[in-house]
Design a protein around this motif. Structure first.
Motif, mmCIF file in Angstrom:
data_model
loop_
_atom_site.group_PDB
_atom_site.id
_atom_site.type_symbol
_atom_site.label_atom_id
_atom_site.label_comp_id
_atom_site.label_asym_id
_atom_site.label_seq_id
_atom_site.Cartn_x
_atom_site.Cartn_y
_atom_site.Cartn_z
ATOM 1 N N HIS A 133 37.327 -33.659 54.200
ATOM 2 C CA HIS A 133 38.113 -33.454 55.428
ATOM 3 C C HIS A 133 37.822 -32.075 56.029
ATOM 4 N N LEU A 134 37.607 -31.093 55.160
ATOM 5 C CA LEU A 134 37.315 -29.750 55.676
ATOM 6 C C LEU A 134 35.968 -29.724 56.405
ATOM 7 N N ARG A 176 39.602 -33.866 49.563
ATOM 8 C CA ARG A 176 40.091 -32.889 50.550
ATOM 9 C C ARG A 176 38.979 -32.126 51.241
ATOM 10 N N ARG A 224 34.248 -21.022 52.285
ATOM 11 C CA ARG A 224 34.499 -21.659 53.580
ATOM 12 C C ARG A 224 33.685 -20.989 54.690
ATOM 13 N N ARG A 250 34.574 -32.176 57.935
ATOM 14 C CA ARG A 250 34.811 -32.864 59.202
ATOM 15 C C ARG A 250 35.470 -31.920 60.197
ATOM 16 N N GLU A 251 36.499 -31.246 59.730
ATOM 17 C CA GLU A 251 37.277 -30.341 60.576
ATOM 18 C C GLU A 251 36.395 -29.238 61.170
ATOM 19 N N ILE A 252 35.585 -28.619 60.301
ATOM 20 C CA ILE A 252 34.745 -27.518 60.778
ATOM 21 C C ILE A 252 33.679 -28.050 61.737
#
Lengths: 407, 407
Positions: free
Chosen positions: B85-86, B82, B58, B88-90
């Motif tokens: 989505h990570l 999943r 990560r 996108r989030e970062i």
């Protein structure tokens, strides 16, 4: 024998060669919880939120600052060496309005000067290094917690260079956030950053708590002021280390084993005993350096126990001496940054290297290399002065034992 | 036998128990340079900038995104599990204007759909996961490089779950940035993130190059668009890993030893051979799961070699089965996230665990536990089907050897 990283304790390396277990295996979560408890003892705190950041000491600093600081917040950074500049740099990058104060390298701040700067700048956070290896000095922190509390300022320090080798009292000194690393007095490898946060700091961080996309559930809000980093989002790290065990990164298991063993070694020895060991061997190195006829840089009243800045004698090529020590004796000592570059060597006495044999061997080798480099040194003066200091310490310890028996 | 982290190769753990050397010791900088070369072979790239980020997988993602994206940049994130989505989030947290497209879990995107989304959103960066362990699928990337080049879009993927166990071609696929982790097919512990950057990506990153306070010299500019993170500032990391060796973090030496050994093992085996090994044992696990009469989730045309999503039979408590496997057989298999939670188990066959004995033992134990849980299973069907597949593979290999001898 540099200013860190240094040789790791073989116990730590052995712990790091253990096979991995799954991320949510009860053995693994048990290790995580145990490690939190061990670092409460190391930091001398009752803080629930005491955990590891998966990265080097610098990652711990960035996690603390990006989570505590909102863009536009005022932050005060008193700078007395290279790592104060690093705190300033990181605080700026995460969006703070940074105010700095500086004192000459080799000195530290008075509490009054810091209170005055707080009054002038009205920060939300005071960020200050505890021990700055670049100058070998430690900033006294014991009076700063009260000052911060009086002015409603959060109090953060980085203790990477000092923790374990110098007195450190997170709770008694009123600290809200502390970060560290393993590669100095903790006797481990760089790569895991122990950190602790007071209830007040946790409140500030949790006010920006925003669970990430992918594991967010209905009702979990996305706040406009969410933390600018995912990896360093301490609110999510608290959920991950706490009983919710909310998924975040995949824990760096081997680094955790290492960080746990570093703390086990220190806690078994006792924190006061570990500090006394660093004081003893650091004092022997200092006495030896003086005994060789060399000068030491920096205010002697505020030296860290675990590193000595030795002024390079006139006419001696500092890098050549370091090269000969490394190549012919297998001993590494440190160079210096910024205004001290080319002017001082830094000799570390810390962690697994805080021992009599390492101190005496280093002094013996340094004498030979300096003589060969044409410097004037007192033959036998370095090792002799260290031997004398050890003998005095043995006599004091024996007298103290006798007194204990007689009393 | 979970979807990662998994057991590390004992060679990697042994390498990680080696004593540390100083940060600028020629031995240490030699290891760093050697590791860059090894990962060029692993990623199949000629990129000069191929290095390690000191943190988990990560951390690698965040380093790539915070360094490549300037606040306000448009980023396209196609999501098929999943870890999309990570991304996108970062990307959101580092300030991007993020546009997403989604397909149902268990499927992947067509190149045409991605090109259409690029036309609609005009991003500066396409960020897409290669293999998403949450669904066990791999997104084909081989046609996306040309599409990105046609539209002037930077092309980034995270290959943590796939690298080493599935064909991966950084240069041939036109990738500008790739990040990964050690804890899947690379057979190491989480905690170091190998990454590689094309010359085009390096140009973008270096345009924001800003040397930090404390080591900055006269003439070193502080750019207004400098990277929002210090720890993840790839421009500084390039200077640190490159010939300038400009001081940044204290390298996580033990993690470096581990990452280096992971790559040495793979490169000694050969990347094509490592992928074939994962294909063989992954296919055996798949055949065995089918042989037990169980169903497998996800588009079979796009399954990763190294993880199988097994549908939990009706009436069976998935967590209870996982618990019995762990407690009574010492075998861990994975649960699932989001829409698949409670519906599938994920069984990994990767890295050091991609072996015949682990596949057969897992299938034998799973049969027993499922029978005890009241599920209908074909006795001997799992191990039998895997044995048949191994026998066929042996025959094919022998025939191929004969053909080679005759030709």
């Amino acid at each position: 024998m540099g200013p860190g990283p240094i040789n790791a304790d073989p116990r730590v390396l052995r712990a790091m060669s253990a096979q991995l277990v799954g991320q949510y295996d009860p053995a693994m979560t048990g290790y995580m919880t145990e490690t939190m408890g061990l670092y409460r003892d190391v930091f001398r705190t009752g803080n629930e939120q005491t955990l590891l950041i998966d990265g080097t000491a610098r990652a711990g600093i960035e996690a603390a600052l990006v989570s505590l600081i909102q863009p536009g917040d005022r932050v005060l950074v008193p700078i007395f060496g290279r790592f104060g500049h690093l705190l300033r740099e990181i605080a700026e990058r995460v969006g703070a309005e940074v105010h700095v104060r500086e004192v000459p390298w080799g000195t530290v701040f008075t509490p009054a000067a810091i209170e005055q700067a707080i009054i002038e700048t009205r920060p939300t956070l005071l960020a200050i290094v505890h021990g700055d290896t670049s100058t070998t000095l430690a900033q006294p922190l014991d009076e700063l917690g009260d000052i911060c509390a009086r002015h409603g300022v959060l109090f953060y320090t980085d203790a990477t260079a000092s923790l374990g080798g110098n007195t450190f009292e997170a709770d008694a000194w009123g600290l809200d956030a502390v970060t560290a690393g393993l590669q100095k007095c903790l006797a481990g490898p760089s790569g895991s950053a122990p950190a602790t946060f007071s209830a007040r700091a946790v409140d500030v961080i949790d006010s920006r708590r925003s669970i990430e996309a992918g594991i967010r559930e209905a009702g979990d809000a996305v706040l406009p002021n969410r933390i600018r980093s995912n990896y360093f989002d301490l609110a999510m790290l608290f959920d991950y280390w706490g009983p919710r065990r909310l998924n975040h990164h995949t824990e760096a298991t081997t680094a955790l084993y290492g960080a746990r063993e570093c703390a086990r070694i220190l806690v078994e020895e006792g924190m006061a005993e570990a500090v006394a060991r660093h004081r003893l061997h650091g004092s022997a190195m200092l006495a030896g350096v003086h005994g060789l006829g060399l000068s030491v840089f920096g205010d002697p009243a505020h030296r860290m126990n675990n590193v000595v800045a030795v002024e390079i004698p006139d006419g001696v090529n500092g890098d050549a001496v370091r090269g000969t020590l490394l190549e012919d004796f297998g001993i590494e000592i440190g160079t210096s940054f910024g205004p001290l570059h080319g002017k001082v060597w830094r000799i570390g006495v810390m962690g697994y290297n805080a021992r009599k044999d390492t101190v005496l061997t280093t002094l013996a080798a340094l004498e030979q290399v300096l003589r060969r480099a044409g410097a004037s040194v007192t033959g036998g003066g370095g090792v002799g002065a260290a031997w004398d200091l050890y003998a005095d310490a043995d006599r004091d310890a024996a007298a103290s034992d006798d007194a204990a028996v007689l009393s």
